[in-house]
Enzyme design. Structure first.
Site, PDB file in Angstrom:
ATOM      1  N   LYS A   1      13.668-116.917 -13.189  1.00 55.58           N
ATOM      2  CA  LYS A   1      12.586-117.414 -14.060  1.00 55.58           C
ATOM      3  C   LYS A   1      12.658-116.624 -15.518  1.00 55.58           C
ATOM      4  CE  LYS A   1       9.219-115.574 -11.287  1.00 55.58           C
ATOM      5  NZ  LYS A   1       8.669-116.034  -9.749  1.00 55.58           N
TER       6      LYS A   1
ATOM      7  N   LYS B   1      21.937-113.452 -10.902  1.00 55.04           N
ATOM      8  CA  LYS B   1      21.017-114.170 -10.096  1.00 55.04           C
ATOM      9  C   LYS B   1      20.092-115.280 -10.747  1.00 55.04           C
ATOM     10  CE  LYS B   1      16.860-111.701  -9.913  1.00 55.04           C
ATOM     11  NZ  LYS B   1      15.635-111.028  -9.041  1.00 55.04           N
TER      12      LYS B   1
ATOM     13  N   LYS C   1      14.180-104.245 -15.329  1.00 54.31           N
ATOM     14  CA  LYS C   1      12.797-104.975 -16.157  1.00 54.31           C
ATOM     15  C   LYS C   1      12.433-104.045 -17.231  1.00 54.31           C
ATOM     16  CE  LYS C   1      10.897-107.744 -12.731  1.00 54.31           C
ATOM     17  NZ  LYS C   1      10.022-108.270 -11.640  1.00 54.31           N
TER      18      LYS C   1
HETATM   19  P1  TYM Z   1       9.700-112.795  -6.576  1.00 56.81           P
HETATM   20  O1  TYM Z   1       8.565-113.456  -6.586  1.00 56.81           O
HETATM   21  O2  TYM Z   1      10.455-112.429  -7.618  1.00 56.81           O
HETATM   22  O3  TYM Z   1      10.688-114.018  -5.529  1.00 56.81           O
HETATM   23  C1  TYM Z   1      10.082-114.189  -4.419  1.00 56.81           C
HETATM   24  C2  TYM Z   1      11.198-114.463  -3.198  1.00 56.81           C
HETATM   25  O4  TYM Z   1      12.409-115.055  -3.763  1.00 56.81           O
HETATM   26  C3  TYM Z   1      13.604-114.456  -3.668  1.00 56.81           C
HETATM   27  N1  TYM Z   1      14.589-114.798  -4.862  1.00 56.81           N
HETATM   28  C4  TYM Z   1      15.834-115.259  -4.427  1.00 56.81           C
HETATM   29  N2  TYM Z   1      16.576-115.346  -3.539  1.00 56.81           N
HETATM   30  C5  TYM Z   1      17.877-115.695  -3.554  1.00 56.81           C
HETATM   31  N3  TYM Z   1      18.499-116.078  -4.778  1.00 56.81           N
HETATM   32  C6  TYM Z   1      17.656-115.840  -5.996  1.00 56.81           C
HETATM   33  N4  TYM Z   1      18.253-116.221  -7.246  1.00 56.81           N
HETATM   34  C7  TYM Z   1      16.197-115.498  -5.930  1.00 56.81           C
HETATM   35  N5  TYM Z   1      15.325-115.166  -6.658  1.00 56.81           N
HETATM   36  C8  TYM Z   1      14.179-114.946  -5.910  1.00 56.81           C
HETATM   37  C9  TYM Z   1      13.071-112.840  -3.606  1.00 56.81           C
HETATM   38  O5  TYM Z   1      14.076-112.223  -3.053  1.00 56.81           O
HETATM   39  C10 TYM Z   1      11.625-112.857  -2.914  1.00 56.81           C
HETATM   40  O6  TYM Z   1      11.919-112.813  -1.636  1.00 56.81           O
HETATM   41  N6  TYM Z   1       8.316-108.335  -5.184  1.00 56.81           N
HETATM   42  C11 TYM Z   1       8.568-109.744  -4.657  1.00 56.81           C
HETATM   43  C12 TYM Z   1       7.093-110.383  -4.077  1.00 56.81           C
HETATM   44  C13 TYM Z   1       6.436-109.386  -3.146  1.00 56.81           C
HETATM   45  C14 TYM Z   1       7.003-109.399  -1.875  1.00 56.81           C
HETATM   46  C15 TYM Z   1       5.744-108.407  -1.158  1.00 56.81           C
HETATM   47  C16 TYM Z   1       7.929-109.802  -0.977  1.00 56.81           C
HETATM   48  C17 TYM Z   1       5.384-108.542  -3.380  1.00 56.81           C
HETATM   49  N7  TYM Z   1       5.095-108.060  -2.257  1.00 56.81           N
HETATM   50  C18 TYM Z   1       5.990-108.117   0.304  1.00 56.81           C
HETATM   51  C19 TYM Z   1       7.844-109.529   0.491  1.00 56.81           C
HETATM   52  C20 TYM Z   1       6.889-108.526   0.911  1.00 56.81           C
HETATM   53  C21 TYM Z   1       9.056-110.470  -5.828  1.00 56.81           C
HETATM   54  O7  TYM Z   1       8.878-110.217  -6.948  1.00 56.81           O
HETATM   55  O8  TYM Z   1       9.456-111.572  -5.435  1.00 56.81           O
END
Ligand code: TYM
Length: 335
Positions: free
Chosen positions: A203, A200, A117
């Site tokens: 967005k 992957k 990022k």
């Molecule tokens: P975020 O908001 O980017 O994504 C949310 C969840 O979706 C999953 N994900 C995917 N899984 C499979 N294929 C994909 N292409 C794909 N894109 C996204 C992510 O792995 C995630 O599970 N840091 C985290 C948010 C967070 C969090 C936490 C998660 C903050 N605190 C505590 C678990 C526990 C994030 O940015 O997710």
């Protein structure tokens, strides 16, 4: 909500877009809805994480509600699980500060998502918040003494860091945190971009053409699926290495229909990619249409949605507050 003896689950998503994308839905949300039966589950809309990159203030409020609405629309039951917004519980920022002081600079610098990022943004303009993002994530998880953290593959390293920090705190200050495990389902760990099936689905992809949004109208999603990149072989079979596009379509088909990949392959034996795509359009629409409709319903009554979120925040504050009190006591911070 009554106290239970079930193990705790914690997970969250950033409210950084108007709609969740299919990767979020398959990699996380569909796992959450299954797991909420067996866990004391906390599902958080992580708006403090979202501001590690610039956000428009009014847009952020709207997207926070939209994200919560999509959780419920996809099957998270606020009567069973605790659904809340991160900024409603100040303990997240407080514990993150404590954990910041226990994290090595080099350790945080090794996080691959930060490297990706910050490279995209230019290393000098990336915020310190983006750098410490995984430490806030560790605070999220540890405050609730979570045993399980269902996420996609891209979050594995962050959960590893969380485990390291929990162990470090426990050995320095005495047993305080449960050491959590990532729950990453093999088949759903990574949904790929429809145009670049080796990257992957995200967005923040450069082009929107390979991204399926949960809330997009059916005709938009149909067009994207029909134009998905495949290969020249013309045979429907699963091979991630040599046929990433077709394999991705098969994975999505399999997860959303509840059929095994083998049975989908058997169903399309001797038929072309066009047929597979048409079938997939139906399967995706069958899954997403009810989520879309229910999301719109929920958003049409923001007062009720806010009431549900306030109720979740109350329980989250209770549980998180207990852990934070213990942490402050252990490290000698006056209350
Ligand atoms: P975020 O908001 O980017 O994504 C949310 C969840 O979706 C999953 N994900 C995917 N899984 C499979 N294929 C994909 N292409 C794909 N894109 C996204 C992510 O792995 C995630 O599970 N840091 C985290 C948010 C967070 C969090 C936490 C998660 C903050 N605190 C505590 C678990 C526990 C994030 O940015 O997710």
């Amino acid at each position: 909500m009554t106290e239970t003896s079930k193990p705790v689950l914690f997970s969250g998503m950033q409210p950084s877009a108007d709609s969740l994308q299919l990767g979020n839905y398959i990699g996380a949300l569909s796992q959450w809805t299954k797991m909420q039966e067996d866990y004391d589950a906390f599902f958080c809309v992580v708006n403090l994480h979202a501001i590690t990159v610039p956000q428009d203030p009014a847009g952020l409020v709207a997207r926070t509600r939209r994200t919560a609405a999509q959780y419920i629309a996809a099957g998270i039951d606020p009567a069973k699980s605790t659904l809340f917004v991160q900024s409603h519980v100040s303990a997240h920022a407080e514990l993150a500060w404590v954990l910041n002081t226990l994290t090595g600079f080099g350790e945080a610098g090794r996080m691959t998502q930060f490297k990706d990022k910050s490279q995209k943004q230019g290393t000098d303009t990336a915020s310190v918040g983006l750098f410490t993002y995984p430490i806030l994530m560790a605070a999220d998880i540890l405050l609730y003494q979570a045993a399980s953290v269902p996420v996609g593959e891209d979050q594995r390293q962050h959960v590893e860091l969380t485990r390291d920090l929990a162990n470090r705190f426990n050995s320095r200050f005495g047993d305080t945190f449960l050491v959590p495990e990532a729950h990453i389902s093999k088949g759903t760990a990574k949904v790929y971009d429809l145009q670049v099936p080796t990257a992957k689905m995200s967005k923040s992809a450069e082009s929107d053409a390979g991204l399926v949004n949960v809330l997009d109208p059916a005709n938009v999603t149909k067009k994207k699926i029909m134009r998905a990149v495949t290969d020249d072989e013309g045979v429907v079979r699963f091979d991630r290495e040599t046929k990433p596009g077709v394999s991705n379509l098969l994975t999505i088909y399999s997860v959303l229909s509840g059929q095994s990949v083998d049975s989908v392959v058997a169903e399309y034996d001797g038929r072309g990619y066009g047929d597979l795509k048409k079938g997939l359009v139906e399967v995706v629409e069958g899954s997403l249409a009810p989520v879309r409709e229910r999301t719109e319903e929920l958003l049409s009554d923001p007062a009720e949605l806010d009431r549900l979120l306030a109720q979740g925040a109350e329980r989250a504050n209770e549980v998180a507050g207990r852990t934070l009190d213990l942490v402050y006591e252990r490290i000698g911070l006056m209350r």
